[in-house]
Motif scaffolding. Structure first.
Motif, PDB file in Angstrom:
ATOM      1  N   LEU A 224     -27.894  72.028  62.550  1.00  0.00           N
ATOM      2  CA  LEU A 224     -27.002  72.875  61.761  1.00  0.00           C
ATOM      3  C   LEU A 224     -27.719  74.033  61.080  1.00  0.00           C
ATOM      4  O   LEU A 224     -27.061  74.980  60.633  1.00  0.00           O
ATOM      5  N   ALA A 225     -29.035  73.967  60.959  1.00  0.00           N
ATOM      6  CA  ALA A 225     -29.750  74.988  60.200  1.00  0.00           C
ATOM      7  C   ALA A 225     -31.232  74.956  60.546  1.00  0.00           C
ATOM      8  O   ALA A 225     -31.732  74.018  61.180  1.00  0.00           O
ATOM      9  N   VAL A 226     -31.919  75.994  60.093  1.00  0.00           N
ATOM     10  CA  VAL A 226     -33.379  76.099  60.153  1.00  0.00           C
ATOM     11  C   VAL A 226     -33.916  75.853  58.757  1.00  0.00           C
ATOM     12  O   VAL A 226     -33.239  76.140  57.766  1.00  0.00           O
ATOM     13  N   SER A 227     -35.130  75.329  58.647  1.00  0.00           N
ATOM     14  CA  SER A 227     -35.750  75.203  57.332  1.00  0.00           C
ATOM     15  C   SER A 227     -37.260  75.318  57.458  1.00  0.00           C
ATOM     16  O   SER A 227     -37.830  75.070  58.540  1.00  0.00           O
ATOM     17  N   ALA A 228     -37.877  75.701  56.364  1.00  0.00           N
ATOM     18  CA  ALA A 228     -39.334  75.730  56.301  1.00  0.00           C
ATOM     19  C   ALA A 228     -39.833  74.363  55.862  1.00  0.00           C
ATOM     20  O   ALA A 228     -39.320  73.795  54.899  1.00  0.00           O
ATOM     21  N   PHE A 229     -40.816  73.835  56.589  1.00  0.00           N
ATOM     22  CA  PHE A 229     -41.407  72.547  56.263  1.00  0.00           C
ATOM     23  C   PHE A 229     -42.922  72.651  56.322  1.00  0.00           C
ATOM     24  O   PHE A 229     -43.474  73.466  57.076  1.00  0.00           O
ATOM     25  N   SER A 230     -43.581  71.782  55.563  1.00  0.00           N
ATOM     26  CA  SER A 230     -44.984  71.540  55.843  1.00  0.00           C
ATOM     27  C   SER A 230     -45.089  71.022  57.262  1.00  0.00           C
ATOM     28  O   SER A 230     -44.260  70.211  57.709  1.00  0.00           O
ATOM     29  N   CYS A 231     -46.087  71.473  57.994  1.00  0.00           N
ATOM     30  CA  CYS A 231     -46.237  71.025  59.382  1.00  0.00           C
ATOM     31  C   CYS A 231     -46.493  69.528  59.460  1.00  0.00           C
ATOM     32  O   CYS A 231     -46.255  68.904  60.501  1.00  0.00           O
ATOM     33  N   ARG A 232     -46.958  68.906  58.344  1.00  0.00           N
ATOM     34  CA  ARG A 232     -47.163  67.455  58.313  1.00  0.00           C
ATOM     35  C   ARG A 232     -45.849  66.699  58.219  1.00  0.00           C
ATOM     36  O   ARG A 232     -45.760  65.546  58.636  1.00  0.00           O
ATOM     37  N   LEU A 233     -44.833  67.338  57.620  1.00  0.00           N
ATOM     38  CA  LEU A 233     -43.641  66.617  57.210  1.00  0.00           C
ATOM     39  C   LEU A 233     -42.374  67.083  57.910  1.00  0.00           C
ATOM     40  O   LEU A 233     -41.266  66.772  57.470  1.00  0.00           O
ATOM     41  N   ALA A 234     -42.511  67.828  58.982  1.00  0.00           N
ATOM     42  CA  ALA A 234     -41.336  68.295  59.706  1.00  0.00           C
ATOM     43  C   ALA A 234     -40.551  67.106  60.253  1.00  0.00           C
ATOM     44  O   ALA A 234     -41.132  66.075  60.629  1.00  0.00           O
ATOM     45  N   PRO A 235     -39.214  67.200  60.290  1.00  0.00           N
ATOM     46  CA  PRO A 235     -38.404  66.081  60.776  1.00  0.00           C
ATOM     47  C   PRO A 235     -38.760  65.679  62.205  1.00  0.00           C
ATOM     48  O   PRO A 235     -39.077  66.536  63.045  1.00  0.00           O
TER      49      PRO A 235
END
Length: 285
Positions: A224-235
């Protein structure tokens, strides 16, 4: 039967963890010369070189790498035996930023417990800003946060890299604002992501905001969307989409441990905490 000196083994493990004689001496409240002497005596006792030292690098020898885990077990057994003689329990209030907390947390807590079974650990999860405020008010003994300003004190545990993540099926139609899922307005990741979009002249609209990390993760995983994540914690299952959608790079940050504790036992617990964090990141990278 061969016996080992606890202080010498502790010096070896500290040098190995911090990769520096100077930092090891500071962590143990000793001098570089004393640390070197202890290491030399241990190496002579074992008849093996454990640390390779050059003007630019301190690293484990092959024999040191083999001995390291056994040395940790030796120190843990010693510390547990000493702690068992004390009837008093100590309290340790630890803040961990929710956007930093990840797969390392169980390792951190398990290592702290093994190091000091008499330690009662109180963990608080919140934003980096809220935890730093609580730390400044004296409500926390230590805080692991992501650096969000120019504050320079604290021990750097490692870099934190960010990216744009979405489900593989997510579609962004050209000419429409980017559908963005973000944490609360006080979240630093939201700040760096929206500022980067604004600087690149990319229109965006928040379709999920302030529902917590679980809501943001669910929105991204559902496509449903894009988000910024830490590369360690991306879904799990998400992919990095900056090149696919022409999104701007996001600045890196650092994960920092703050503490004002000065007594030797607490400093040792903090060193254990920092080493466990670094080890887990290294093994999972």
């Amino acid at each position: 039967m061969m016996t080992l000196d606890v202080d010498a083994v502790r010096a070896f493990v500290t040098i190995a963890d911090l990769q520096s004689f100077t930092r090891a001496a500071e962590a143990l409240g000793s001098t570089q010369g004393a640390i070197s002497v202890k290491l030399k005596r241990l190496e002579e006792r074992l008849d093996h070189r454990l640390i390779e030292r050059t003007p630019r690098q301190v690293r484990l020898s092959a024999q040191g790498a083999v001995f390291l885990e056994s040395a940790r077990d030796f120190l843990c057994a010693h510390d547990r035996a000493i702690a068992a003689l004390s009837s008093s329990r100590r309290h340790f209030a630890l803040g961990i930023a929710a956007h930093v907390a990840g797969p390392e947390v169980p390792t951190l807590l398990a290592r702290l417990n093994a190091h000091d079974p008499g330690l009662t650990i109180e963990v608080q999860l919140d934003t980096s800003r809220a935890l730093l405020d609580a730390f400044d008010r004296g409500e926390l003994d230590a805080a692991i946060i992501r650096r969000e300003d120019d504050r320079r004190d604290g021990e750097v545990l490692g870099p934190e890299h960010f990216g744009w993540f979405a489900a593989p099926q997510f579609e962004h139609r050209q000419g429409e604002p980017l559908r963005l899922a973000a944490l609360s307005p006080v979240c630093g990741v939201r700040d760096i992501s929206t500022q980067a979009l604004d600087a690149a002249g990319i229109a965006w609209t928040e379709v999920f905001l302030g529902g917590g990390s679980s809501v943001v993760t669910a929105a991204v995983s559902a496509g449903l969307a894009v988000s910024a994540f830490s590369c360690r914690l991306a879904p799990a299952g998400s992919v990095e989409v900056s090149q696919r959608f022409g999104l701007p790079p996001l600045p890196s940050s650092e994960i920092v441990l703050h503490s004002t504790l000065t007594d030797a036992k607490s400093r040792e617990a903090l060193r254990t905490l920092a080493c466990a964090f670094r080890e887990h990141r290294a093994s999972s990278s």
